[in-house]
Motif scaffolding. Structure first.
Motif, PDB file in Angstrom:
ATOM      1  N   ILE A   1       0.879  -1.175   0.000  1.00 28.47           N
ATOM      2  CA  ILE A   1       0.000   0.000   0.000  1.00 28.47           C
ATOM      3  C   ILE A   1       0.918   1.226   0.000  1.00 28.47           C
ATOM      4  N   THR A   2       1.456   1.537  -1.161  1.00 26.98           N
ATOM      5  CA  THR A   2       2.531   2.526  -1.257  1.00 26.98           C
ATOM      6  C   THR A   2       2.135   3.941  -0.870  1.00 26.98           C
ATOM      7  N   ASN A   3       0.892   4.292  -0.951  1.00 29.07           N
ATOM      8  CA  ASN A   3       0.487   5.660  -0.626  1.00 29.07           C
ATOM      9  C   ASN A   3      -0.099   5.789   0.771  1.00 29.07           C
ATOM     10  N   SER A   4       0.139   4.819   1.634  1.00 28.64           N
ATOM     11  CA  SER A   4      -0.439   4.832   2.972  1.00 28.64           C
ATOM     12  C   SER A   4       0.392   5.669   3.938  1.00 28.64           C
ATOM     13  N   ALA A   5      -0.118   6.846   4.254  1.00 28.21           N
ATOM     14  CA  ALA A   5       0.558   7.687   5.242  1.00 28.21           C
ATOM     15  C   ALA A   5       0.493   7.045   6.623  1.00 28.21           C
ATOM     16  N   VAL A   6      -0.581   6.342   6.918  1.00 30.19           N
ATOM     17  CA  VAL A   6      -0.726   5.673   8.215  1.00 30.19           C
ATOM     18  C   VAL A   6       0.431   4.694   8.422  1.00 30.19           C
ATOM     19  N   ILE A   7       0.690   3.880   7.433  1.00 36.10           N
ATOM     20  CA  ILE A   7       1.795   2.923   7.525  1.00 36.10           C
ATOM     21  C   ILE A   7       3.133   3.665   7.546  1.00 36.10           C
ATOM     22  N   GLY A   8       3.251   4.707   6.748  1.00 37.23           N
ATOM     23  CA  GLY A   8       4.487   5.489   6.723  1.00 37.23           C
ATOM     24  C   GLY A   8       4.808   6.110   8.074  1.00 37.23           C
ATOM     25  N   TYR A   9       3.811   6.695   8.713  1.00 37.65           N
ATOM     26  CA  TYR A   9       4.038   7.298  10.029  1.00 37.65           C
ATOM     27  C   TYR A   9       4.419   6.234  11.067  1.00 37.65           C
ATOM     28  N   ARG A  10       3.818   5.065  10.967  1.00 39.50           N
ATOM     29  CA  ARG A  10       4.194   3.991  11.898  1.00 39.50           C
ATOM     30  C   ARG A  10       5.638   3.572  11.655  1.00 39.50           C
ATOM     31  N   LYS A  11       6.037   3.565  10.389  1.00 35.44           N
ATOM     32  CA  LYS A  11       7.421   3.239  10.066  1.00 35.44           C
ATOM     33  C   LYS A  11       8.373   4.250  10.699  1.00 35.44           C
ATOM     34  N   VAL A  12       7.978   5.523  10.716  1.00 35.70           N
ATOM     35  CA  VAL A  12       8.787   6.553  11.371  1.00 35.70           C
ATOM     36  C   VAL A  12       9.039   6.178  12.834  1.00 35.70           C
ATOM     37  N   ALA A  13       7.990   5.769  13.541  1.00 36.47           N
ATOM     38  CA  ALA A  13       8.133   5.392  14.955  1.00 36.47           C
ATOM     39  C   ALA A  13       9.115   4.240  15.121  1.00 36.47           C
ATOM     40  N   TYR A  14       8.990   3.217  14.283  1.00 33.32           N
ATOM     41  CA  TYR A  14       9.870   2.056  14.399  1.00 33.32           C
ATOM     42  C   TYR A  14      11.309   2.401  14.035  1.00 33.32           C
TER      43      TYR A  14
END
Length: 128
Positions: free
Chosen positions: A70-83
């Motif tokens: 899901i390349t355009n998922s900001a939700v997943i992107g922001y979670r990646k920032v945390a990790y």
């Protein structure tokens, strides 16, 4: 449980996480990821279980796999920032945070709720 809707299963996963029955929760999210690869919540929960278990490497792998699906998922992107921040990859996390914030600034609020230490990050402070 409806086969075309993962909501019931995700609710069960949340309950299992609270009970610290992580292996059972992982079995469910693995199955859900195979059946619903375009569902953000499935990837978020799958990665979060690994994070709760203390397996940051696996959490990053799962969130990255979800982000590839899901390349355009900001939700997943922001979670990646945390990790990434938790794993000490600050420059990569900050670059991603800046990119995400430029396109979807409202996700920063959810990031701060999930990962409160982000409020001390200078890039986060500057963006807000």
């Amino acid at each position: 449980m409806e086969p075309e809707n993962p909501d019931y299963s995700l609710f069960l996963v949340e309950m299992l996480k609270k009970l610290e029955r992580f292996d059972e929760a992982l079995e469910i999210t693995r199955s859900l990821a195979a059946r619903f690869p375009d569902n953000e919540d499935v990837w978020i929960d799958h990665a979060d279980i690994h994070f709760c278990k203390g397996d940051l490497h696996a959490a990053l792998e799962m969130i990255q796999e979800g982000w590839q699906k899901i390349t355009n998922s900001a939700v997943i992107g922001y979670r990646k920032v945390a990790y990434l921040l938790e794993s000490g990859k600050q420059p990569e996390a900050e670059d991603l945070l800046s990119l995400l914030y430029a396109n979807e600034p409202e996700g920063a609020t959810e990031l701060a709720e999930y990962f409160p230490r982000i409020k001390n990050n200078l890039i986060y402070i500057h963006l807000l």
